[in-house]
Design a protein around this motif. Sequence first.
Motif, PDB file in Angstrom:
ATOM      1  N   ILE A   8       1.478   9.797  -5.340  1.00  0.00           N
ATOM      2  CA  ILE A   8       1.870  11.128  -4.897  1.00  0.00           C
ATOM      3  C   ILE A   8       2.971  11.718  -5.773  1.00  0.00           C
ATOM      4  O   ILE A   8       3.151  12.921  -5.837  1.00  0.00           O
ATOM      5  N   LEU A   9       3.736  10.845  -6.444  1.00  0.00           N
ATOM      6  CA  LEU A   9       4.919  11.280  -7.187  1.00  0.00           C
ATOM      7  C   LEU A   9       4.678  12.496  -8.091  1.00  0.00           C
ATOM      8  O   LEU A   9       5.501  13.425  -8.084  1.00  0.00           O
ATOM      9  N   PRO A  10       3.596  12.536  -8.892  1.00  0.00           N
ATOM     10  CA  PRO A  10       3.386  13.705  -9.749  1.00  0.00           C
ATOM     11  C   PRO A  10       3.373  15.009  -8.969  1.00  0.00           C
ATOM     12  O   PRO A  10       3.793  16.051  -9.482  1.00  0.00           O
ATOM     13  N   PHE A  11       2.905  14.955  -7.711  1.00  0.00           N
ATOM     14  CA  PHE A  11       2.882  16.139  -6.865  1.00  0.00           C
ATOM     15  C   PHE A  11       4.274  16.711  -6.658  1.00  0.00           C
ATOM     16  O   PHE A  11       4.457  17.899  -6.486  1.00  0.00           O
ATOM     17  N   TRP A  12       5.256  15.822  -6.592  1.00  0.00           N
ATOM     18  CA  TRP A  12       6.606  16.238  -6.225  1.00  0.00           C
ATOM     19  C   TRP A  12       7.450  16.634  -7.435  1.00  0.00           C
ATOM     20  O   TRP A  12       8.554  17.113  -7.272  1.00  0.00           O
ATOM     21  N   PRO A  65      -7.045  15.737 -26.963  1.00  0.00           N
ATOM     22  CA  PRO A  65      -6.693  14.607 -26.084  1.00  0.00           C
ATOM     23  C   PRO A  65      -5.389  14.839 -25.330  1.00  0.00           C
ATOM     24  O   PRO A  65      -5.273  14.435 -24.169  1.00  0.00           O
ATOM     25  N   ALA A  66      -4.410  15.468 -25.980  1.00  0.00           N
ATOM     26  CA  ALA A  66      -3.144  15.716 -25.288  1.00  0.00           C
ATOM     27  C   ALA A  66      -3.356  16.609 -24.061  1.00  0.00           C
ATOM     28  O   ALA A  66      -2.778  16.381 -22.998  1.00  0.00           O
ATOM     29  N   VAL A  67      -4.204  17.630 -24.223  1.00  0.00           N
ATOM     30  CA  VAL A  67      -4.502  18.517 -23.095  1.00  0.00           C
ATOM     31  C   VAL A  67      -5.154  17.728 -21.968  1.00  0.00           C
ATOM     32  O   VAL A  67      -4.797  17.860 -20.793  1.00  0.00           O
ATOM     33  N   ILE A  68      -6.125  16.880 -22.361  1.00  0.00           N
ATOM     34  CA  ILE A  68      -6.822  16.067 -21.351  1.00  0.00           C
ATOM     35  C   ILE A  68      -5.821  15.158 -20.620  1.00  0.00           C
ATOM     36  O   ILE A  68      -5.802  15.096 -19.388  1.00  0.00           O
ATOM     37  N   ILE A  69      -4.959  14.491 -21.413  1.00  0.00           N
ATOM     38  CA  ILE A  69      -3.993  13.566 -20.813  1.00  0.00           C
ATOM     39  C   ILE A  69      -3.109  14.302 -19.803  1.00  0.00           C
ATOM     40  O   ILE A  69      -2.931  13.860 -18.662  1.00  0.00           O
ATOM     41  N   GLY A  70      -2.586  15.451 -20.233  1.00  0.00           N
ATOM     42  CA  GLY A  70      -1.704  16.209 -19.348  1.00  0.00           C
ATOM     43  C   GLY A  70      -2.407  16.659 -18.074  1.00  0.00           C
ATOM     44  O   GLY A  70      -1.870  16.540 -16.964  1.00  0.00           O
ATOM     45  N   LEU A  71      -3.632  17.156 -18.225  1.00  0.00           N
ATOM     46  CA  LEU A  71      -4.366  17.657 -17.060  1.00  0.00           C
ATOM     47  C   LEU A  71      -4.762  16.507 -16.115  1.00  0.00           C
ATOM     48  O   LEU A  71      -4.657  16.639 -14.893  1.00  0.00           O
ATOM     49  N   VAL A  72      -5.233  15.411 -16.687  1.00  0.00           N
ATOM     50  CA  VAL A  72      -5.630  14.273 -15.846  1.00  0.00           C
ATOM     51  C   VAL A  72      -4.422  13.783 -15.050  1.00  0.00           C
ATOM     52  O   VAL A  72      -4.514  13.503 -13.858  1.00  0.00           O
ATOM     53  N   HIS A  73      -3.279  13.731 -15.725  1.00  0.00           N
ATOM     54  CA  HIS A  73      -2.074  13.303 -15.032  1.00  0.00           C
ATOM     55  C   HIS A  73      -1.753  14.214 -13.845  1.00  0.00           C
ATOM     56  O   HIS A  73      -1.430  13.763 -12.761  1.00  0.00           O
ATOM     57  N   SER A  74      -1.903  15.518 -14.070  1.00  0.00           N
ATOM     58  CA  SER A  74      -1.579  16.463 -12.998  1.00  0.00           C
ATOM     59  C   SER A  74      -2.558  16.380 -11.835  1.00  0.00           C
ATOM     60  O   SER A  74      -2.185  16.572 -10.690  1.00  0.00           O
ATOM     61  N   TYR A  75      -3.828  16.109 -12.147  1.00  0.00           N
ATOM     62  CA  TYR A  75      -4.851  16.287 -11.106  1.00  0.00           C
ATOM     63  C   TYR A  75      -5.389  14.995 -10.506  1.00  0.00           C
ATOM     64  O   TYR A  75      -6.075  15.030  -9.490  1.00  0.00           O
ATOM     65  N   VAL A  76      -5.098  13.848 -11.117  1.00  0.00           N
ATOM     66  CA  VAL A  76      -5.683  12.610 -10.599  1.00  0.00           C
ATOM     67  C   VAL A  76      -5.261  12.318  -9.153  1.00  0.00           C
ATOM     68  O   VAL A  76      -6.049  11.741  -8.389  1.00  0.00           O
ATOM     69  N   PRO A  77      -4.071  12.719  -8.704  1.00  0.00           N
ATOM     70  CA  PRO A  77      -3.735  12.435  -7.293  1.00  0.00           C
ATOM     71  C   PRO A  77      -4.725  13.052  -6.297  1.00  0.00           C
ATOM     72  O   PRO A  77      -5.004  12.449  -5.254  1.00  0.00           O
ATOM     73  N   TYR A  78      -5.284  14.215  -6.634  1.00  0.00           N
ATOM     74  CA  TYR A  78      -6.275  14.818  -5.721  1.00  0.00           C
ATOM     75  C   TYR A  78      -7.450  13.871  -5.518  1.00  0.00           C
ATOM     76  O   TYR A  78      -7.944  13.684  -4.401  1.00  0.00           O
ATOM     77  N   MET A  79      -7.915  13.315  -6.643  1.00  0.00           N
ATOM     78  CA  MET A  79      -9.068  12.419  -6.553  1.00  0.00           C
ATOM     79  C   MET A  79      -8.714  11.164  -5.759  1.00  0.00           C
ATOM     80  O   MET A  79      -9.482  10.714  -4.910  1.00  0.00           O
ATOM     81  N   VAL A  80      -7.524  10.619  -6.039  1.00  0.00           N
ATOM     82  CA  VAL A  80      -7.117   9.401  -5.317  1.00  0.00           C
ATOM     83  C   VAL A  80      -7.051   9.681  -3.816  1.00  0.00           C
ATOM     84  O   VAL A  80      -7.566   8.914  -3.001  1.00  0.00           O
ATOM     85  N   ARG A 110       0.834  -1.190   0.000  1.00  0.00           N
ATOM     86  CA  ARG A 110       0.000   0.000   0.000  1.00  0.00           C
ATOM     87  C   ARG A 110       0.879   1.254   0.000  1.00  0.00           C
ATOM     88  O   ARG A 110       0.659   2.172  -0.783  1.00  0.00           O
ATOM     89  N   GLU A 111       1.912   1.246   0.852  1.00  0.00           N
ATOM     90  CA  GLU A 111       2.810   2.410   0.916  1.00  0.00           C
ATOM     91  C   GLU A 111       3.477   2.664  -0.426  1.00  0.00           C
ATOM     92  O   GLU A 111       3.564   3.799  -0.890  1.00  0.00           O
ATOM     93  N   ALA A 112       3.924   1.578  -1.066  1.00  0.00           N
ATOM     94  CA  ALA A 112       4.629   1.721  -2.339  1.00  0.00           C
ATOM     95  C   ALA A 112       3.709   2.312  -3.399  1.00  0.00           C
ATOM     96  O   ALA A 112       4.073   3.261  -4.106  1.00  0.00           O
ATOM     97  N   ILE A 113       2.502   1.771  -3.510  1.00  0.00           N
ATOM     98  CA  ILE A 113       1.570   2.253  -4.531  1.00  0.00           C
ATOM     99  C   ILE A 113       1.164   3.695  -4.220  1.00  0.00           C
ATOM    100  O   ILE A 113       1.004   4.528  -5.113  1.00  0.00           O
ATOM    101  N   PHE A 114       1.034   3.980  -2.925  1.00  0.00           N
ATOM    102  CA  PHE A 114       0.670   5.333  -2.521  1.00  0.00           C
ATOM    103  C   PHE A 114       1.722   6.340  -2.997  1.00  0.00           C
ATOM    104  O   PHE A 114       1.400   7.405  -3.507  1.00  0.00           O
ATOM    105  N   LEU A 115       2.983   5.943  -2.835  1.00  0.00           N
ATOM    106  CA  LEU A 115       4.082   6.818  -3.240  1.00  0.00           C
ATOM    107  C   LEU A 115       3.984   7.121  -4.733  1.00  0.00           C
ATOM    108  O   LEU A 115       4.184   8.263  -5.167  1.00  0.00           O
ATOM    109  N   LEU A 116       3.654   6.107  -5.525  1.00  0.00           N
ATOM    110  CA  LEU A 116       3.543   6.297  -6.971  1.00  0.00           C
ATOM    111  C   LEU A 116       2.433   7.293  -7.299  1.00  0.00           C
ATOM    112  O   LEU A 116       2.525   8.038  -8.265  1.00  0.00           O
TER     113      LEU A 116
END
Lengths: 289, 355
Positions: free
Chosen positions: A116-120, A161-176, A108-114
């Motif tokens: 959070i990684l985009p945040f850092w 789609p590229a814009v969507i991909i980039g934005l989803v990547h940046s923001y999905v950690p909030y949802m998780v 769980r810790e390992a997956i969690f780190l992955l």
Amino acid sequence: MADQHAIGSRRGLKPALPLLLPAYLWLTVAIFLPLSAMVFFSFMTDLPLAGREWAFTLDNYAAFFSQSLYLTLLLASLRLGLEVTLWCVVIGYPAAYVLAKVLKGRSREAIFLLVILPFWSNGLVRIFSWAMVLREGGILDTALNAVLPFKINIDLMYSYPAVIIGLVHSYVPYMVLTCYLTLQAIDDSLIEAGRSLGASRRQVLWRVIIPLSMPGLIAGAALIFVPVVGSFMEPRILGGRTGTFYGTVIEDQFVAVFNWPLGAALSFILLAVVLVILAVASPMLKRAA
Amino acid sequence: MAGVQVANVSRSFGAHRALDNVSIDFADGGFYALLGPSGSGKTTLLRQIAGFDFPDTGRIAIGGESVERVPVEKRRIGMVFQNYALFPNMSVADNVAFGLSVRGEPKASIAAEVQRALDLVQLGKLGGRRPHQLSGGQRQRVALARAIVTKPRVLLLDEPLGALDKALRVDMQIELKRIQREIGITTIFVTHDQEEALTMSDRIGILRDGRLVQEGPPEEIYDRPQSEFAATFLGDANIFRGDATGNGIRLPDGTTIAAASGPSLAAGARASCAVRPERIQISTGAAKPDADNANTLKGQVSKRIFAGNNSTYFVDRDGQTLKVIVQNTGAERLAEGQPVVLSWSPDSTVLIAAG
């Protein structure tokens, strides 16, 4: 919980002031003052710099309504916000579920780190690395062509789609993160109780787990939707010519055209629209939960 | 409604053997208690019967139908959880309706059945409340109504009264028993509370370290325990260890204790005798020897605990402390340090093979 309420109300606000003041002083200085200046600017004809003539006007706000371009772009941005939020739910919620209910301990810790990684990582680095992946002859294109027996042409760069991909990547950690917190608080015995009553896993998910995790979904959606509607970096870099959104137009007013009053006015219209949407949507979502 | 057969069920978690070849037959309509200390496997066994977990080996049948690989939602069981597990996002009525509505029953008939179930647990007027507005005892009743409204074949209760305070627990014991009789459902009830198991169930299964130690009606287990563990876990017992003599045992100091019941053991084999503290008479002088007090021992009162309707005497004797419970009949109370004679009947003594 009732006891805590009682204690809180008996003590009142006064003893809490020393704790509240630093944060609110900071907010006042750092956000409220500049924002007030922006409100002020938005009603001016020009910036009061270098002795330029200026007067109060409503023209900046009128511009939004007189030119259909702004409304079109605002709607495009709202759609972008909605789509990115939806993708974040689709991608983030299952991940949060697995993190909260399936994985335990170190994995769980390992997956969690992955997650959070985009945040850092730096935002710009993130976006430019996507550019390398998505463009024609880029990493995705080359990799797929190396594996697939037929020739395909992947060029997602400078597209919606590229814009969507980039934005989803940046923001999905909030949802998780927000969903993880609410999902983790759901007692496993509720899931077992549902199944013992004859509900399939799917029925338990729809009738018990999703309603109980609604606060996390709402919080995540609000955290994602609002900044995405005003986003400009991802649309500009990954969207290219197709990446003209409300946020990029506001950015243009500040950094390219130097029409701060118009940029400020457009910002406040966006703020108002977003606030109205949140005000209407959140009670509806809460009732659904 | 149906009986449950558990045959040779084993289940391990890693190196830990949580259930070790357990077989129990739960007859249709009975009220069973699975009793054991924590870690004895009683909850694991209940979860195998419920279908939350599958046995490694062995067979589980409900109503004659093999279910050991059937998932919980298809087993038609009702379960009450230790923490009640009421859905906090639903009203009391919606909680009770859940099992019916996931089956797609028509709304009108659901409402009627929910009302009937709530009436049965005497919460007919609280259907509109939310779980957090109820007391512990009320939540318990809602959980019970929710579990039985779907007319399950078996009702499974996982320490359902554990979170209630003493007075409420006694009320709920009576209530649970009444409801169980009224609908006649096979009920399996996990508890670590021996008193609860004794007062409520038709039969008790005692588990220890994943094994079934003894199974039978409460009176039988209490009067004729087959192991020292069963004797001391269900109720209190004085245990004497020695060598079998044919009709009892001989203690290391040569004293013999006669036992009327128990297995026949070869003379000289290691064996124990168990005597319940309330079966022992305590007196200051030697009693007249007769059949009712053929077993006698001398000792000294080391401690007396007065509990109103009875007194417990701790009597030291040859390095062993024996427990004697005497009803408060107004007779003279014995002082600590006083030499006493203990006597009891062979009928009150159970011979137990050394385990």
